[in-house]
Structure formats: C-alpha cells, structure tokens
Design a protein around this motif. Structure first.
Motif, PDB file in Angstrom:
ATOM      1  N   ALA A   1       5.770   9.881   6.934  1.00  0.00           N
ATOM      2  CA  ALA A   1       6.173   8.738   7.758  1.00  0.00           C
ATOM      3  C   ALA A   1       5.101   7.656   7.792  1.00  0.00           C
ATOM      4  O   ALA A   1       5.359   6.562   8.302  1.00  0.00           O
ATOM      5  N   ASP A   2       3.914   7.959   7.252  1.00  0.00           N
ATOM      6  CA  ASP A   2       2.819   6.985   7.271  1.00  0.00           C
ATOM      7  C   ASP A   2       2.604   6.324   5.912  1.00  0.00           C
ATOM      8  O   ASP A   2       2.539   5.096   5.822  1.00  0.00           O
ATOM      9  N   ASN A   3       2.464   7.120   4.856  1.00  0.00           N
ATOM     10  CA  ASN A   3       2.221   6.559   3.525  1.00  0.00           C
ATOM     11  C   ASN A   3       2.789   7.516   2.489  1.00  0.00           C
ATOM     12  O   ASN A   3       2.390   8.683   2.418  1.00  0.00           O
ATOM     13  N   PHE A   4       3.717   7.012   1.674  1.00  0.00           N
ATOM     14  CA  PHE A   4       4.413   7.881   0.728  1.00  0.00           C
ATOM     15  C   PHE A   4       3.483   8.341  -0.395  1.00  0.00           C
ATOM     16  O   PHE A   4       3.589   9.473  -0.871  1.00  0.00           O
TER      17      PHE A   4
ATOM     18  N   ARG B   1       0.821  -1.214   0.000  1.00  0.00           N
ATOM     19  CA  ARG B   1       0.000   0.000   0.000  1.00  0.00           C
ATOM     20  C   ARG B   1       0.853   1.262   0.000  1.00  0.00           C
ATOM     21  O   ARG B   1       0.324   2.350   0.050  1.00  0.00           O
ATOM     22  N   TRP B   2       2.157   1.119  -0.011  1.00  0.00           N
ATOM     23  CA  TRP B   2       3.111   2.201   0.154  1.00  0.00           C
ATOM     24  C   TRP B   2       3.024   2.811   1.548  1.00  0.00           C
ATOM     25  O   TRP B   2       3.382   3.969   1.769  1.00  0.00           O
ATOM     26  N   GLY B   3       2.533   2.016   2.506  1.00  0.00           N
ATOM     27  CA  GLY B   3       2.609   2.405   3.892  1.00  0.00           C
ATOM     28  C   GLY B   3       4.048   2.282   4.365  1.00  0.00           C
ATOM     29  O   GLY B   3       4.692   1.252   4.149  1.00  0.00           O
TER      30      GLY B   3
ATOM     31  N   ALA C   1      -9.318   3.336  -0.671  1.00  0.00           N
ATOM     32  CA  ALA C   1      -9.572   4.623  -0.002  1.00  0.00           C
ATOM     33  C   ALA C   1      -8.732   5.733  -0.630  1.00  0.00           C
ATOM     34  O   ALA C   1      -9.212   6.863  -0.796  1.00  0.00           O
ATOM     35  N   ILE C   2      -7.480   5.428  -0.997  1.00  0.00           N
ATOM     36  CA  ILE C   2      -6.648   6.428  -1.672  1.00  0.00           C
ATOM     37  C   ILE C   2      -7.272   6.794  -3.019  1.00  0.00           C
ATOM     38  O   ILE C   2      -7.362   7.976  -3.380  1.00  0.00           O
TER      39      ILE C   2
END
Length: 306
Positions: A166-169, A140-142, A212-213
C-alpha cells in the motif's frame, strides 16, 4: 511554595527538568533505533531531509533549538514512521501528540487544492467499482490510491517496516519476504522491477526516494548482481521497464482459492487529469492461464502493457 503559601517565582520544579532529560534520552535512542532498523547512515537520512549530515547528527543527539511540527513531520517521513511511531516521536520531542490538522499541511504528497482533492476522491470511488486490482502511483511507484480489489489481492501480506504494497509497489516486489507468495516466479518480477527502477532513475536521477531504493538493492547481493549484470541485457532484449514491456504475461496467485493462479499484465491507462498531477494508473489485468496464455506464448499478444 513559600512560607506564605505563594508559589515561588522563577523556580523550576526539578521533576520537570528530570522528565525533560528522560524524554531527550528516549528520543535519541528512538531515532537511532529507527535509523538502524532501516539500515540507514546519518548521511543517508540527511539526504532524505535535504540537510547536511552534521545537521542531522545534531538532530539525533537532541541538539535542536526548537522542534517545530515541520521538522518532526519531515523526520517521520524520512524515517518511514507509522502513525504510532510519529505519535511517539512527538511525545518524546515536544511532550504532546501530533496535531492532526497540521499533518496534511506538512505531508508532501497531499493535494492542497480543494478541486484536486475532490477529483481524486471521485476517482477513488470509480476505482472501487472496478473488479480488477488497480492503483495510482507517482514517479517513485509510491501508491497514492488503490481499490478494494488491489487490497484483497494483497490482504495476506504481513506487516513490514519499509515494503508494504500500500506504500510502494517497487519496494514491495523487491524487498518484502511475502512478495513471492503473490508474484509467482518472483525473480522475473524482480528483474522487470529493477528495469523500472533504472528507467525511473534516468528520468529523476536526483530523487532521494528512488536513490534510496537503489541503495537498498545494492545491499542485497542477489539483487545487486541482477541489477548490474542481468537487468541491462534484459532491457536490451525485452523492453525498457515494468510498464512498457510489450505483451508480457506474468503470473500471480490470488489468496481467494476460487481465483488462484492467474496470468497478469500491467496495463497503464492514465487520464490527462492524473498526468497533470504527475500520477499514473496501473491495472493488473488477470487472464486465465488455461485459455492459452502460457508463459512461452506471451510474446504473441500486443498490448500497451507488461
């Protein structure tokens, strides 16, 4: 107390009942306020929780037989709560602070195997020894791990409820208002990130975080148009996604003025131990634009990189 000085049996202090009602009302406003802040419908939160929309509606209205730690941590995860917000959630729901020992147990992405945790700890030490920004992500790129150079690159970024680097790029690059200060020529970064989102959804089409993204992309008219119109043509001509766009050098601006404007490739270098955990390591390889790495010459360099 009765006349003889003994506590009355079976009576409930009305103050306790009033306090419980106040907490329940605060919880209801807190959950709805957080959901509204994220621009989520009840059905979308329910999708993240993998429950029905009706069930989540009952949660938000406080119609829950028992608030278990599992429910509360799942809710905090679905509503992207910080530690402070999670603490508020617990105090409103069960009138106590979260139990730290249980947080890791209910966190979906935390490794429970001691050997795996030890390996990741050692890998983090190795990453911190590198001078280039590097980070480890899931599908998820998390962002699961990041070294000091990565944090230094993004230290000037302001707080944001859903798009911290720092959470998701991907969320950072697509939605954070400070992203253009680091990712120079931001629309080109976004185009590649939208291609990455599409590529990831092809492999994980039922993933609630990726969906969601995509939903949030559709809520931004400019991003939606890029995703639906420009991105498919870009993929046909340039590459499949953000990582595997061969030879491309983008630009970023480091907050340290001694580094300043730099060319950047995203290079994937993932050992089998990380692959087995469903993780991938990305390094931002910085190149001096004065050394001939100008945008119009990007296609002449052949690396397994962006």
């Amino acid at each position: 107390m009765d006349i003889g000085g003994h506590a009355a049996v079976g009576r409930t202090d009305p103050r306790d009942s009033l306090a419980a009602k106040i907490r329940a009302r605060r919880l209801q406003h807190f959950l709805k306020g957080r959901r509204d802040h994220l621009s989520l419908s009840q059905e979308e939160v329910a999708e993240r929780l993998e429950i029905s929309g009706r069930s989540y509606g009952n949660w938000e209205r406080g119609r829950v037989k028992e608030w278990t730690d599992h429910k509360l941590y799942s809710l905090a995860h679905a509503l992207e709560m910080s530690e402070y917000q999670t603490d508020r959630l617990f105090r409103y729901a069960v009138d106590r602070a979260p139990q730290p020992a249980l947080r890791a147990m209910f966190h979906r992405d935390r490794p429970t195997d001691p050997a795996t945790a030890a390996f990741l700890g050692d890998y983090g030490v190795m990453m911190d020894a590198l001078s280039l920004p590097t980070f480890v992500i899931d599908h998820r790129w998390g962002v699961k791990m990041a070294n000091k150079a990565y944090h230094d690159l993004l230290k000037g970024v302001r707080n944001h409820p859903t798009a911290m680097p720092a959470d998701n790029f991907l969320r950072f690059g697509l939605f954070h208002p400070d992203a253009p200060t680091v990712l120079v020529d931001h629309p080109k970064w976004q185009l590649a990130m939208l291609a990455q989102l599409s590529s990831s959804l092809e492999r994980h089409d039922e993933d609630t975080v990726l969906r969601a993204i995509r939903r949030d992309v559709h809520r931004h008219p400019a991003l939606r148009d890029t995703y639906l119109k420009d991105m498919p043509d870009w993929v046909l001509g340039c590459g499949a996604d953000l990582v595997h766009h061969e030879g491309s050098v983008r630009e970023l601006r480091h907050p340290d003025p001694r580094i300043g404007l730099q060319g950047c490739r995203l290079v994937e270098e993932t050992p089998r131990s990380l692959q087995a955990l469903g993780l991938m390591r990305i390094t931002l390889v910085l190149v001096d634009l004065d050394d001939g790495y100008m945008p119009e010459r990007r296609g002449s360099h052949h690396h397994h990189a962006v």
